[in-house]
Design a protein around this motif. Structure first.
Motif, PDB file in Angstrom:
ATOM      1  N   LEU A  98      55.599  48.194  22.918  1.00 29.51           N
ATOM      2  CA  LEU A  98      56.938  48.566  23.375  1.00 29.51           C
ATOM      3  C   LEU A  98      57.388  47.719  24.564  1.00 29.51           C
ATOM      4  O   LEU A  98      58.511  47.197  24.582  1.00 29.51           O
ATOM      5  CB  LEU A  98      56.964  50.051  23.748  1.00 29.51           C
ATOM      6  CG  LEU A  98      56.940  51.037  22.583  1.00 29.51           C
ATOM      7  CD1 LEU A  98      56.909  52.471  23.093  1.00 29.51           C
ATOM      8  CD2 LEU A  98      58.144  50.839  21.665  1.00 29.51           C
ATOM      9  N   THR A 204      70.165  50.643  20.146  1.00 32.74           N
ATOM     10  CA  THR A 204      68.915  51.158  19.590  1.00 32.74           C
ATOM     11  C   THR A 204      68.722  50.704  18.153  1.00 32.74           C
ATOM     12  O   THR A 204      67.629  50.265  17.768  1.00 32.74           O
ATOM     13  CB  THR A 204      68.891  52.696  19.651  1.00 32.74           C
ATOM     14  OG1 THR A 204      69.057  53.123  21.008  1.00 32.74           O
ATOM     15  CG2 THR A 204      67.565  53.229  19.108  1.00 32.74           C
ATOM     16  N   ARG A 205      69.776  50.782  17.357  1.00 32.99           N
ATOM     17  CA  ARG A 205      69.680  50.344  15.957  1.00 32.99           C
ATOM     18  C   ARG A 205      69.454  48.843  15.878  1.00 32.99           C
ATOM     19  O   ARG A 205      68.689  48.368  15.037  1.00 32.99           O
ATOM     20  CB  ARG A 205      70.950  50.737  15.214  1.00 32.99           C
ATOM     21  CG  ARG A 205      70.892  50.403  13.724  1.00 32.99           C
ATOM     22  CD  ARG A 205      72.164  50.834  13.009  1.00 32.99           C
ATOM     23  NE  ARG A 205      72.124  50.464  11.617  1.00 32.99           N
ATOM     24  CZ  ARG A 205      73.133  50.610  10.774  1.00 32.99           C
ATOM     25  NH1 ARG A 205      74.285  51.135  11.211  1.00 32.99           N
ATOM     26  NH2 ARG A 205      73.021  50.245   9.516  1.00 32.99           N
ATOM     27  N   LEU A 207      67.937  46.998  18.030  1.00 29.31           N
ATOM     28  CA  LEU A 207      66.575  46.699  18.447  1.00 29.31           C
ATOM     29  C   LEU A 207      65.549  47.037  17.372  1.00 29.31           C
ATOM     30  O   LEU A 207      64.726  46.186  16.986  1.00 29.31           O
ATOM     31  CB  LEU A 207      66.248  47.461  19.739  1.00 29.31           C
ATOM     32  CG  LEU A 207      66.840  46.909  21.038  1.00 29.31           C
ATOM     33  CD1 LEU A 207      66.609  47.882  22.178  1.00 29.31           C
ATOM     34  CD2 LEU A 207      66.242  45.555  21.359  1.00 29.31           C
ATOM     35  N   PHE A 208      65.598  48.282  16.883  1.00 36.78           N
ATOM     36  CA  PHE A 208      64.488  48.778  16.076  1.00 36.78           C
ATOM     37  C   PHE A 208      64.717  48.710  14.560  1.00 36.78           C
ATOM     38  O   PHE A 208      63.771  48.858  13.799  1.00 36.78           O
ATOM     39  CB  PHE A 208      64.160  50.221  16.481  1.00 36.78           C
ATOM     40  CG  PHE A 208      63.651  50.329  17.886  1.00 36.78           C
ATOM     41  CD1 PHE A 208      62.341  49.967  18.184  1.00 36.78           C
ATOM     42  CD2 PHE A 208      64.467  50.757  18.910  1.00 36.78           C
ATOM     43  CE1 PHE A 208      61.863  50.047  19.479  1.00 36.78           C
ATOM     44  CE2 PHE A 208      63.992  50.840  20.213  1.00 36.78           C
ATOM     45  CZ  PHE A 208      62.689  50.479  20.499  1.00 36.78           C
ATOM     46  N   GLN A 209      65.948  48.468  14.125  1.00 34.61           N
ATOM     47  CA  GLN A 209      66.198  48.347  12.693  1.00 34.61           C
ATOM     48  C   GLN A 209      66.491  46.918  12.258  1.00 34.61           C
ATOM     49  O   GLN A 209      66.349  46.600  11.075  1.00 34.61           O
ATOM     50  CB  GLN A 209      67.357  49.253  12.272  1.00 34.61           C
ATOM     51  CG  GLN A 209      67.031  50.735  12.347  1.00 34.61           C
ATOM     52  CD  GLN A 209      68.116  51.602  11.719  1.00 34.61           C
ATOM     53  OE1 GLN A 209      69.077  51.100  11.128  1.00 34.61           O
ATOM     54  NE2 GLN A 209      67.979  52.911  11.854  1.00 34.61           N
ATOM     55  N   PHE A 212      63.431  44.274  15.458  1.00 35.65           N
ATOM     56  CA  PHE A 212      62.005  44.632  15.428  1.00 35.65           C
ATOM     57  C   PHE A 212      61.329  44.209  14.120  1.00 35.65           C
ATOM     58  O   PHE A 212      60.236  43.626  14.158  1.00 35.65           O
ATOM     59  CB  PHE A 212      61.832  46.136  15.658  1.00 35.65           C
ATOM     60  CG  PHE A 212      60.415  46.564  15.867  1.00 35.65           C
ATOM     61  CD1 PHE A 212      59.832  46.520  17.127  1.00 35.65           C
ATOM     62  CD2 PHE A 212      59.639  47.010  14.801  1.00 35.65           C
ATOM     63  CE1 PHE A 212      58.510  46.902  17.329  1.00 35.65           C
ATOM     64  CE2 PHE A 212      58.328  47.399  14.987  1.00 35.65           C
ATOM     65  CZ  PHE A 212      57.756  47.346  16.251  1.00 35.65           C
TER      66      PHE A 212
END
Length: 305
Positions: A98, A204-205, A207-209, A212
């Motif tokens: 992380l 957030t989307r 970054l992680f969808q 990432f």
């Protein structure tokens, strides 16, 4: 027939010499594991009184040391040490992934004053040997505010010898992981971020969808190296904890070896060697089966070694 003759003609004595060298090196590297496995069948009394050969064979073999890996015994609570090691390794691996990913994103995508200077400062900290930080870290833990009877300035125990050593003192920024993620994200066009935001994706989307998944080879490399480093680490548990319930396998092995300092005490070297085997084998298996991800992760950053 012609193909077989072509292979026969292409074979050279140098090839045979290379195979012999590789086989010899492999045997030399495997020998410590064989020795550790055989030594695990000794009792501590027989081990202390026996002149060991290249391949030690006990006269009265016992499985007690190997059984100690799977149940609590009077000599060591290996299961508890294993659980502590597993918990700390999992926690540190997740924290490293992380912090590396988020840190790499900050330095690769965000623009702020002093960004390059801060990044160079973080990289410079990699040149500081770990052993130099032992005493300052100890004092930092001992002076941790409002914990362990500590009133900040006059001392106390702080978070020493508590789980907070692992929970608070553990997840420091993974500088190398941050560097690798930044290098990889620099190759991802910034237009991808802009297109995602135009489609309504939040941070957030994004970054992680979106970002990432593109970094999975790098993330796998960070997770493997961080996990192996934490699994084999004995400095943090050994120097910052005293309770037996907080020990991990590496630190427990080190503490068991100090029993011999007591007058008349016999160090249980077979148990220590068996526990060392329990530490070594998981790390070897992880590296053996996941080494391709290490190579792939480094290749994706453009780093050559």
């Amino acid at each position: 027939m012609r193909s077989s003759n072509a292979r026969a003609r292409s074979f050279k004595p140098l090839h045979l010499f290379g195979h012999v060298v590789l086989l010899t090196v492999g045997i030399v590297l495997m020998y410590p594991l064989v020795f550790m496995f055989l030594a695990g069948f000794f009792t501590k009394q027989e081990f202390a009184s026996t002149v060991l050969g290249i391949f030690p064979i006990p006269e009265e073999p016992t499985l007690r040391n190997f059984i100690s890996l799977f149940q609590t015994t009077g000599d060591a609570d290996a299961l508890m040490y294993f659980r502590n090691s597993l918990f700390r390794t999992a926690y540190m691996t997740v924290a490293s992934v992380l912090t590396s990913f988020l840190g790499g994103y900050v330095f690769a995508r965000l623009r702020f004053k002093g960004r390059e200077q801060l990044f160079l400062l973080l990289l410079a900290t990699q040149m500081i040997p770990t052993t130099i930080a032992i005493i300052p870290t100890y004092l930092e833990f001992a002076r941790f505010p409002f914990m362990g009877g500590n009133n900040v300035f006059t001392g106390g125990t702080g978070i020493l010898d508590t789980w907070w050593v692992y929970l608070i003192g553990g997840p420091a920024i993974n500088i190398m992981g941050t560097f690798l993620v930044k290098q990889s994200l620099d190759k991802v066009p910034i237009e991808l971020d802009e297109a995602a935001k135009m489609d309504g994706a939040g941070t957030t989307r994004l970054l992680f969808q979106i970002l990432f998944p593109l970094q999975l080879p790098i993330i796998a490399f960070i997770a493997i190296t961080s996990g192996l480093g934490t699994w084999n680490d004995f400095i943090v548990p050994f120097f910052y904890t005293n309770s037996d319930t907080l020990q991990t396998l590496p630190s427990a092995i080190t503490r068991l070896s100090s029993v011999g300092n007591s007058p008349g005490a016999v160090v249980n070297y077979p148990l220590i060697i068996t526990l060392s085997l329990g530490v070594t084998l998981p790390a070897l298996l992880i590296f053996f089966f996941l080494q391709k991800y290490i190579v792939q992760g480094l290749a994706n950053t453009g780093i050559k070694g």
